[in-house]
Enzyme design. Sequence first.
Site, mmCIF file in Angstrom:
data_model
loop_
_atom_site.group_PDB
_atom_site.id
_atom_site.type_symbol
_atom_site.label_atom_id
_atom_site.label_comp_id
_atom_site.label_asym_id
_atom_site.label_seq_id
_atom_site.Cartn_x
_atom_site.Cartn_y
_atom_site.Cartn_z
ATOM 1 N N LYS A 224 -19.453 42.337 -17.985
ATOM 2 C CA LYS A 224 -19.250 41.430 -16.856
ATOM 3 C C LYS A 224 -18.732 40.093 -17.374
ATOM 4 O O LYS A 224 -19.200 39.606 -18.414
ATOM 5 C CB LYS A 224 -20.592 41.215 -16.132
ATOM 6 C CG LYS A 224 -20.544 40.179 -15.027
ATOM 7 C CD LYS A 224 -21.880 40.039 -14.294
ATOM 8 C CE LYS A 224 -21.810 38.923 -13.269
ATOM 9 N NZ LYS A 224 -23.055 38.754 -12.517
ATOM 10 N N GLU A 273 -29.103 28.147 -6.746
ATOM 11 C CA GLU A 273 -29.578 28.898 -7.919
ATOM 12 C C GLU A 273 -30.362 28.061 -8.922
ATOM 13 O O GLU A 273 -29.805 27.189 -9.590
ATOM 14 C CB GLU A 273 -28.349 29.538 -8.601
ATOM 15 C CG GLU A 273 -28.685 30.505 -9.712
ATOM 16 C CD GLU A 273 -27.462 31.328 -10.132
ATOM 17 O OE1 GLU A 273 -26.459 31.381 -9.385
ATOM 18 O OE2 GLU A 273 -27.504 31.887 -11.234
ATOM 19 N N GLU A 317 -23.737 44.211 -10.711
ATOM 20 C CA GLU A 317 -23.464 42.784 -11.009
ATOM 21 C C GLU A 317 -24.792 42.012 -11.091
ATOM 22 O O GLU A 317 -24.988 41.167 -11.967
ATOM 23 C CB GLU A 317 -22.598 42.268 -9.856
ATOM 24 C CG GLU A 317 -21.876 40.984 -10.090
ATOM 25 C CD GLU A 317 -21.121 40.545 -8.828
ATOM 26 O OE1 GLU A 317 -20.587 41.401 -8.089
ATOM 27 O OE2 GLU A 317 -21.084 39.327 -8.583
ATOM 28 N N GLU A 452 -14.317 36.051 -2.001
ATOM 29 C CA GLU A 452 -15.667 35.570 -2.358
ATOM 30 C C GLU A 452 -15.618 34.113 -2.863
ATOM 31 O O GLU A 452 -16.460 33.297 -2.488
ATOM 32 C CB GLU A 452 -16.273 36.495 -3.418
ATOM 33 C CG GLU A 452 -17.754 36.250 -3.642
ATOM 34 C CD GLU A 452 -18.383 37.293 -4.566
ATOM 35 O OE1 GLU A 452 -18.210 38.501 -4.352
ATOM 36 O OE2 GLU A 452 -19.068 36.866 -5.516
HETATM 37 C C1 LIG Z 1 -20.237 31.439 -9.988
HETATM 38 C C2 LIG Z 1 -20.695 31.193 -8.763
HETATM 39 O O1 LIG Z 1 -21.727 31.901 -8.200
HETATM 40 C C3 LIG Z 1 -22.423 32.910 -8.919
HETATM 41 C C4 LIG Z 1 -21.800 34.234 -8.734
HETATM 42 C C5 LIG Z 1 -22.219 35.119 -7.763
HETATM 43 C C6 LIG Z 1 -21.470 36.421 -7.531
HETATM 44 O O2 LIG Z 1 -20.440 36.647 -8.156
HETATM 45 O O3 LIG Z 1 -21.877 37.219 -6.683
HETATM 46 C C7 LIG Z 1 -23.349 34.834 -7.006
HETATM 47 C C8 LIG Z 1 -24.093 33.734 -7.245
HETATM 48 C C9 LIG Z 1 -23.845 32.859 -8.404
HETATM 49 O O4 LIG Z 1 -24.661 33.210 -9.459
HETATM 50 C C10 LIG Z 1 -20.143 30.098 -7.919
HETATM 51 O O5 LIG Z 1 -20.638 29.890 -6.820
HETATM 52 O O6 LIG Z 1 -19.208 29.424 -8.374
HETATM 53 MG MG LIG Z 2 -19.982 38.486 -6.894
#
Ligand SMILES: C=C(O[C@@H]1C=C(C(=O)O)C=C[C@H]1O)C(=O)O
Ligand SMILES: [Mg+2]
Length: 467
Positions: A224, A273, A317, A452
């Site tokens: 990842k 987080e 993930e 996303e």
């Molecule tokens: C890297 C980020 O978020 C991270 C990535 C995530 C994912 O890919 O699902 C979810 C939450 C966070 O740990 C961000 O918001 O920039």
């Molecule tokens: Mg994601």
Amino acid sequence: MVTLLNTELKIGIEQALGRAKTSLVPVLVSEVQKVDHIEPLSFFAAGIEKYMGERFFWKDPTEETVLVGMGTCKQIQSINGNERFTETQMEWNRLISEAIILKEQEKMGTGPIMFGGFSFDPLKEKTSLWSKYPDALFHVPKYLLSIIEGQAYLTTNIICTQHDQLSIVDQVLEERHSLLSLASLVKPFAKSRLIEEKEVVHPSEWKNSVRNLVEELKNGQLKKVVLARELRLIFHDEVSIEGVLNKLLEEQKGSFIFAFESNGDCFLGASPERLVKKEGNQLFSTCLAGSIARGKTEDEDAKLGQILLNDQKNLIEHHYVVEMIKEAMEQECLEVRLPEQPTLLKTRDIQHLYTPVVGIANPDCSLLLVVNSLHPTPALGGLPQKASVEKIREIEALDRGLYAAPIGWLDYAGNGEFAVAIRSALIQKNEASLFAGCGIVQDSDADSEYVETKIKFRPMLSALGGF
Ligand SMILES: C=C(O[C@@H]1C=C(C(=O)O)C=C[C@H]1O)C(=O)O
Ligand SMILES: [Mg+2]
């Protein structure tokens, strides 16, 4: 307005001056007073003229701890790459071992604390974007408002050197008085007016880098890698930090709200987080990874949540994060507990897979060293840790600076909390850089990952008036 008793502070300073003259090292005096409620944002705004560039703001998701710092009585920094955590912890320990602390009761988050953050990757080639933030930067504030479980405390910190005189007491009392008077005047918070929004890397290029990475993940030992991108905004006037904080507090209630000023720039955000919190011998961490949009109706929202909870790509993930954090916490703890299945954590704009982790810390545990062993988790870096950070360094067209890195505070008793600085932006007068990334795994689809990141820009875009 708040009236304070001054006598103790004078005695403390007298002692510290004596100590500084014999030991020839600066001595920190820290006085804590319980005060009537002060609105945190008004306190922050009260420093706009005198302490601009030297303020910080912190609120945790439960609102158990709100910290607002003003002025810098001591700055701790490190430019020493991977040693930055150890060096910062050692310098803090040195300062605290000599400090004179005047307080009536033990309360986490009051008295001498330092607030700040670390860079994501000290080995990434630096650009001018983050020139105001070294790889580790912490401020011990002159004045600190702490709201702990609803009760307000005001801490006054003073560094006494061998050259100082007792008259500094009067100076401090006068300064503090005018700060508190200003904080009682509530100001309207200005809204920012956006002119232009620019994706720093073209969407098709970013998606291509995701596609190439997916091919590598299929063929190599990397499992990842988190890839991020930047959005640059230009405004009519200087962005009002108070205005942005005000909106974040309104719109992102379940998140850590933070702002950290340095030399005219301000790094702020609303991160859901936690990296790690230490309270006595308890350690708390969070695995947060795997994402889906919020629904427009309650029904649609619940359906999306169910999809996320059962989606293999997102579960994998998420699982990588759980695997690594569990292992790192086991190194630091006598005992670690976590649920077997993730649940959902929802913020205004997005929902995530969530697994909380709790542990009983080893007796010799110190917070910044735990931060060191956790950062970066696979939620921000990838898996394996070192190889994924190297991959990001090689392919990401972005200077992350403090984005996705630990930001938070540490008190004199070793308690404190760090969040990972995501859903964040760096404000530079009338311009801002916003950051968002997502975890790329073998089954990632470039278009969905792009969407996303678009969702992850929303908290800051909305707070900045651009959405
Ligand atoms: C890297 C980020 O978020 C991270 C990535 C995530 C994912 O890919 O699902 C979810 C939450 C966070 O740990 C961000 O918001 O920039
Ligand atoms: Mg994601």
